[in-house]
Design an enzyme around this catalytic site. Structure first.
Site, mmCIF file in Angstrom:
data_model
loop_
_atom_site.group_PDB
_atom_site.id
_atom_site.type_symbol
_atom_site.label_atom_id
_atom_site.label_comp_id
_atom_site.label_asym_id
_atom_site.label_seq_id
_atom_site.Cartn_x
_atom_site.Cartn_y
_atom_site.Cartn_z
ATOM 1 N N ASP A 26 -67.480 83.686 3.945
ATOM 2 C CA ASP A 26 -68.608 82.919 3.561
ATOM 3 C C ASP A 26 -68.638 82.669 2.008
ATOM 4 O OD1 ASP A 26 -70.615 81.479 5.640
ATOM 5 O OD2 ASP A 26 -71.270 81.572 3.367
ATOM 6 N N THR A 117 -67.212 70.412 13.476
ATOM 7 C CA THR A 117 -67.521 68.963 14.049
ATOM 8 C C THR A 117 -67.113 67.968 13.146
ATOM 9 O OG1 THR A 117 -69.064 69.830 15.772
ATOM 10 C CG2 THR A 117 -68.715 67.565 15.558
ATOM 11 N N GLU A 147 -65.483 72.792 18.871
ATOM 12 C CA GLU A 147 -66.274 73.950 19.726
ATOM 13 C C GLU A 147 -67.422 73.299 20.351
ATOM 14 O OE1 GLU A 147 -65.448 77.347 19.970
ATOM 15 O OE2 GLU A 147 -67.255 76.904 21.583
ATOM 16 N N GLU A 151 -76.208 76.855 21.250
ATOM 17 C CA GLU A 151 -76.976 78.056 20.568
ATOM 18 C C GLU A 151 -77.777 78.606 21.727
ATOM 19 O OE1 GLU A 151 -78.753 76.980 16.789
ATOM 20 O OE2 GLU A 151 -77.161 76.065 16.249
ATOM 21 N N ALA A 248 -86.336 65.451 31.106
ATOM 22 C CA ALA A 248 -86.926 64.639 30.193
ATOM 23 C C ALA A 248 -87.976 65.460 29.195
ATOM 24 C CB ALA A 248 -87.921 63.707 30.882
ATOM 25 N N CYS A 256 -77.056 69.713 15.836
ATOM 26 C CA CYS A 256 -75.697 69.110 16.463
ATOM 27 C C CYS A 256 -75.969 67.540 16.718
ATOM 28 C CB CYS A 256 -75.212 69.908 17.317
ATOM 29 S SG CYS A 256 -74.650 71.501 16.464
ATOM 30 N N LYS A 316 -84.693 74.919 20.523
ATOM 31 C CA LYS A 316 -84.604 75.262 21.643
ATOM 32 C C LYS A 316 -84.964 76.683 21.891
ATOM 33 C CE LYS A 316 -80.334 75.600 23.605
ATOM 34 N NZ LYS A 316 -78.911 75.593 23.752
HETATM 35 P P1 NAD Z 1 -73.970 76.867 9.522
HETATM 36 O O1 NAD Z 1 -74.522 76.170 8.280
HETATM 37 O O2 NAD Z 1 -74.572 77.975 10.167
HETATM 38 O O3 NAD Z 1 -72.624 77.737 8.846
HETATM 39 C C1 NAD Z 1 -71.621 77.299 7.715
HETATM 40 C C2 NAD Z 1 -71.211 78.243 6.739
HETATM 41 O O4 NAD Z 1 -70.170 77.634 6.028
HETATM 42 C C3 NAD Z 1 -72.476 78.588 5.882
HETATM 43 O O5 NAD Z 1 -72.826 79.923 6.022
HETATM 44 C C4 NAD Z 1 -71.776 78.064 4.676
HETATM 45 O O6 NAD Z 1 -72.347 78.917 3.539
HETATM 46 C C5 NAD Z 1 -70.326 78.091 4.771
HETATM 47 N N1 NAD Z 1 -69.539 77.415 3.899
HETATM 48 C C6 NAD Z 1 -69.676 76.110 3.558
HETATM 49 N N2 NAD Z 1 -68.684 75.872 2.628
HETATM 50 C C7 NAD Z 1 -68.011 77.112 2.472
HETATM 51 C C8 NAD Z 1 -66.821 77.168 1.705
HETATM 52 N N3 NAD Z 1 -66.219 76.539 0.966
HETATM 53 N N4 NAD Z 1 -66.076 78.630 1.854
HETATM 54 C C9 NAD Z 1 -67.011 79.644 2.437
HETATM 55 N N5 NAD Z 1 -68.071 79.396 3.285
HETATM 56 C C10 NAD Z 1 -68.590 78.180 3.251
HETATM 57 O O7 NAD Z 1 -73.076 75.995 10.174
HETATM 58 P P2 NAD Z 1 -73.044 75.848 11.995
HETATM 59 O O8 NAD Z 1 -73.975 75.572 12.668
HETATM 60 O O9 NAD Z 1 -72.203 77.116 12.081
HETATM 61 O O10 NAD Z 1 -71.930 74.612 12.178
HETATM 62 C C11 NAD Z 1 -70.636 74.657 11.834
HETATM 63 C C12 NAD Z 1 -69.823 73.467 12.067
HETATM 64 O O11 NAD Z 1 -69.664 73.651 13.581
HETATM 65 C C13 NAD Z 1 -70.579 72.174 12.109
HETATM 66 O O12 NAD Z 1 -69.606 71.265 11.857
HETATM 67 C C14 NAD Z 1 -71.136 72.003 13.307
HETATM 68 O O13 NAD Z 1 -71.468 70.745 13.690
HETATM 69 C C15 NAD Z 1 -70.101 72.642 14.290
HETATM 70 N N6 NAD Z 1 -70.515 73.123 15.661
HETATM 71 C C16 NAD Z 1 -71.892 73.572 15.330
HETATM 72 C C17 NAD Z 1 -72.524 74.512 16.625
HETATM 73 C C18 NAD Z 1 -73.576 75.222 16.508
HETATM 74 O O14 NAD Z 1 -74.122 75.384 17.999
HETATM 75 N N7 NAD Z 1 -74.492 75.436 15.457
HETATM 76 C C19 NAD Z 1 -71.638 74.051 17.873
HETATM 77 C C20 NAD Z 1 -70.449 73.613 17.816
HETATM 78 C C21 NAD Z 1 -70.151 72.924 16.500
HETATM 79 C C1 UGA Z 2 -75.100 71.155 21.791
HETATM 80 C C2 UGA Z 2 -74.044 71.157 23.045
HETATM 81 O O1 UGA Z 2 -74.769 71.300 24.187
HETATM 82 C C3 UGA Z 2 -72.854 72.063 22.649
HETATM 83 O O2 UGA Z 2 -71.839 71.699 23.607
HETATM 84 C C4 UGA Z 2 -72.234 71.839 21.406
HETATM 85 O O3 UGA Z 2 -71.279 72.435 20.957
HETATM 86 C C5 UGA Z 2 -73.360 71.914 20.189
HETATM 87 O O4 UGA Z 2 -74.460 70.882 20.628
HETATM 88 C C6 UGA Z 2 -72.717 71.591 19.020
HETATM 89 O O5 UGA Z 2 -71.900 70.610 18.750
HETATM 90 O O6 UGA Z 2 -73.174 72.220 17.974
HETATM 91 P P1 UGA Z 2 -77.101 72.963 21.341
HETATM 92 O O7 UGA Z 2 -77.471 71.846 20.175
HETATM 93 O O8 UGA Z 2 -76.822 74.158 20.686
HETATM 94 O O9 UGA Z 2 -75.744 72.509 21.731
HETATM 95 O O10 UGA Z 2 -78.031 73.001 22.519
HETATM 96 P P2 UGA Z 2 -78.311 72.389 23.864
HETATM 97 O O11 UGA Z 2 -78.531 72.939 24.834
HETATM 98 O O12 UGA Z 2 -77.333 71.264 24.048
HETATM 99 O O13 UGA Z 2 -79.605 71.269 23.342
HETATM 100 C C7 UGA Z 2 -79.648 70.259 22.486
HETATM 101 C C8 UGA Z 2 -81.138 69.761 22.478
HETATM 102 O O14 UGA Z 2 -81.162 68.754 23.568
HETATM 103 C C9 UGA Z 2 -82.268 70.553 22.368
HETATM 104 O O15 UGA Z 2 -83.283 70.333 21.644
HETATM 105 C C10 UGA Z 2 -82.725 70.712 23.787
HETATM 106 O O16 UGA Z 2 -84.033 70.991 24.110
HETATM 107 C C11 UGA Z 2 -82.388 69.129 24.147
HETATM 108 N N1 UGA Z 2 -82.213 69.106 25.860
HETATM 109 C C12 UGA Z 2 -81.248 69.581 26.384
HETATM 110 C C13 UGA Z 2 -83.236 68.105 26.055
HETATM 111 O O17 UGA Z 2 -84.100 67.595 25.642
HETATM 112 N N2 UGA Z 2 -82.806 67.898 27.702
HETATM 113 C C14 UGA Z 2 -82.054 68.381 28.441
HETATM 114 O O18 UGA Z 2 -81.785 68.087 29.598
HETATM 115 C C15 UGA Z 2 -81.192 69.117 27.702
#
Ligand code: NAD
Ligand code: UGA
Length: 444
Positions: A26, A117, A147, A151, A248, A256, A316
């Site tokens: 990172d 994503t 992915e 969370e 609801a 996300c 959440k």
């Molecule tokens: P995040 O902000 O928590 O982490 C991203 C990290 O990447 C940061 O720590 C940042 O410093 C680092 N970074 C950015 N540019 C960089 C570079 N050039 N070199 C090294 N490090 C670098 O983001 P996140 O929540 O982990 O999400 C990452 C991706 O995964 C997004 O596209 C998101 O949509 C996707 N995603 C997130 C979740 C989730 O639950 N948070 C689930 C599925 C997919």
């Molecule tokens: C969501 C997807 O569920 C994951 O599959 C995906 O990987 C992720 O986004 C992503 O792409 O980053 P997340 O955002 O961590 O995951 O949490 P969720 O449990 O999906 O909840 C998302 C939001 O919807 C929350 O604010 C939650 O409170 C709300 N929610 C969820 C509702 O209002 N009603 C529901 O029935 C379910």
């Protein structure tokens, strides 16, 4: 693993748990320093223990050097952030930057996998960038592996997924990814890169759509005196519909769904399709968020000078993530209407202080409720479910509860003497325990 945030850290750690050797990189030095010192920069149940175990086994290490990560790895994941641009599109500058860095340090065949994503056709752009920097697919090959972890239950979701999606352009890339995930027993969908990228946006948007759909139904329920929880239960038992994502409430938040729905609308538009269905999904979600403030205001007549306890700040339960958390907009609106806010969250309070330094933060829900004229339930943490309702009522100046997550039982709340409003369920007032006229129809 380039990017050691919520996804990179969980994914990297889980790959280590599967027996692979992982380097998490990172550019944020404070994150890497904290990890190297045995800390964890985020709250995710079970993650600390898993990181500790795999560090001890020397299967995972942390570095700020992309060079080190690229040179030592066969498979390189891009797990950097893809935040929303002001116009709703995805900001791909972090993806572009790390593509260039990978190109700079590649020292042999590398499989470069999009874990972030990204909008459909991002893989094409990554390939073009690599080509401009002199790399062919024989050298650095691109793949997509979106992915689906949530969370709060990220480790479980990663290790026991419903499916694994990989978008590849060669058998060699497919073989690498099959080997990587060999220990995980679930269907693997192998497709082209564009389709894999689309599966991710289409899945998140569909789940968001489901939430907005049930929230739309909740408005009809309020108008006719039906109960949205029972409607959802009755719908969800149909296996074609399914029970999940039909709760609801105050709508979806987090880092996300909001950004992915708007990025999907944007990429559809760029390709000549008006995704009006998703535009409506967003609109319903925005309205839903402030509905609870309106309900509270109508219950208390005016919010000016009223003390409101806000339970839950994270978007959440089981996370400290505040990105696009409904609580932020809700607190802002309460303050704008003259209320005094007392907030409580088991893990996200510290982070919230940077946004709202002047409101009062309480360690417990009962402390937050002390002297409050109204209590607003924003995040359904398990701790709040266990609240002693008798103590809660006697702590409050007026026992008004607006439940943005339909967490409490309406009749029980009425029997305990609360004026209770929730989402899409008949409101109940103390003493008579009978439904009362809904306070709010469609939000204006
Ligand atoms: P995040 O902000 O928590 O982490 C991203 C990290 O990447 C940061 O720590 C940042 O410093 C680092 N970074 C950015 N540019 C960089 C570079 N050039 N070199 C090294 N490090 C670098 O983001 P996140 O929540 O982990 O999400 C990452 C991706 O995964 C997004 O596209 C998101 O949509 C996707 N995603 C997130 C979740 C989730 O639950 N948070 C689930 C599925 C997919
Ligand atoms: C969501 C997807 O569920 C994951 O599959 C995906 O990987 C992720 O986004 C992503 O792409 O980053 P997340 O955002 O961590 O995951 O949490 P969720 O449990 O999906 O909840 C998302 C939001 O919807 C929350 O604010 C939650 O409170 C709300 N929610 C969820 C509702 O209002 N009603 C529901 O029935 C379910």
């Amino acid at each position: 693993m380039i990017g050691t945030g919520y996804v990179g850290l969980v994914t990297g750690t889980c790959f280590a748990e599967l027996g692979h050797r992982v380097i998490c990189v990172d550019m944020d030095k404070s994150k890497i320093d904290s990890l190297n010192a045995g800390g964890i920069p985020i709250y995710e149940p079970g993650l600390k223990e898993l990181v500790r175990k795999n560090r001890k086994l020397k299967r995972i290490r942390f570095s700020t050097s992309i060079k080190e990560g690229v040179e030592a790895s066969e498979i390189i994941f891009i797990a950097v952030n893809t935040p929303p641009l002001p116009d709703g599109g995805a900001d791909l500058s972090f993806v572009e930057a790390c593509t260039r860095e990978v190109a700079q340090y590649a020292n042999g065949y590398k499989l470069l996998v999009e874990k972030s994503t990204v909008p459909v056709q991002t893989g094409e752009r990554v390939k073009q960038t690599l080509a401009m920097l002199g790399h062919s697919a024989n050298n650095i090959e691109v793949a997509s592996n979106p992915e689906f972890l949530r969370e709060g239950s990220a480790i479980q979701d990663f290790l026991k997924p419903d499916r694994i999606v990989v978008g590849v352009q060669s058998k060699k890339a497919e073989k690498h990814l099959r080997e990587l995930y060999a220990k995980i027993k679930c269907p693997m969908v192998v497709t082209d890169i564009n389709s894999a990228e689309l599966i991710k946006h289409a899945s998140n948007s569909f789940l968001a759509l489901k939430i907005s759909y049930i929230n739309a139904i909740s408005h009809i329920c309020e108008k006719v005196g039906a109960d949205v929880s029972r409607v959802a239960e009755g719908m969800g038992l149909d296996s074609r519909i399914g029970k999940s994502f039909l709760s609801a409430g105050i709508g979806y938040g987090g880092s996300c769904f909001p950004k992915d729905v708007s990025a999907f609308i944007k990429i559809a538009e760029a390709n000549g399709y008006d995704f009006s269905l998703l535009k409506k999904t967003e609109e319903i979600n925005v309205d839903q968020r402030l509905l609870v403030v309106k309900k509270m205001e109508q219950a208390l007549w005016t919010l000016k000078g009223k003390v409101i306890a806000v339970l839950g700040l994270a978007f959440k339960p089981n996370t400290d993530d505040l990105r696009n958390a409904p609580a932020i907009d809700i607190i802002r609106e309460l303050l704008a209407r003259g209320a005094v806010v007392k907030a409580c969250d088991p893990v996200a309070a510290e982070k919230t202080k940077a946004l709202f330094p002047k409101i009062e933060y309480c360690d417990t829900a009962l402390e937050a409720a002390q002297g409050a004229h109204g209590l607003l339930l924003v995040t359904e943490w398990a701790d709040f479910r266990k609240l002693n309702l008798a103590k809660l009522k006697s702590a409050m100046a007026t026992p008004v509860v607006v439940d943005g997550r339909n967490m409490f039982d309406p009749l029980q709340m009425a029997q305990k003497g609360f004026v209770y409003h929730s989402i899409g369920r008949p409101a109940v007032a103390r003493l008579d325990a009978k439904p009362v006229k809904p306070l709010v129809g469609k939000p204006s």
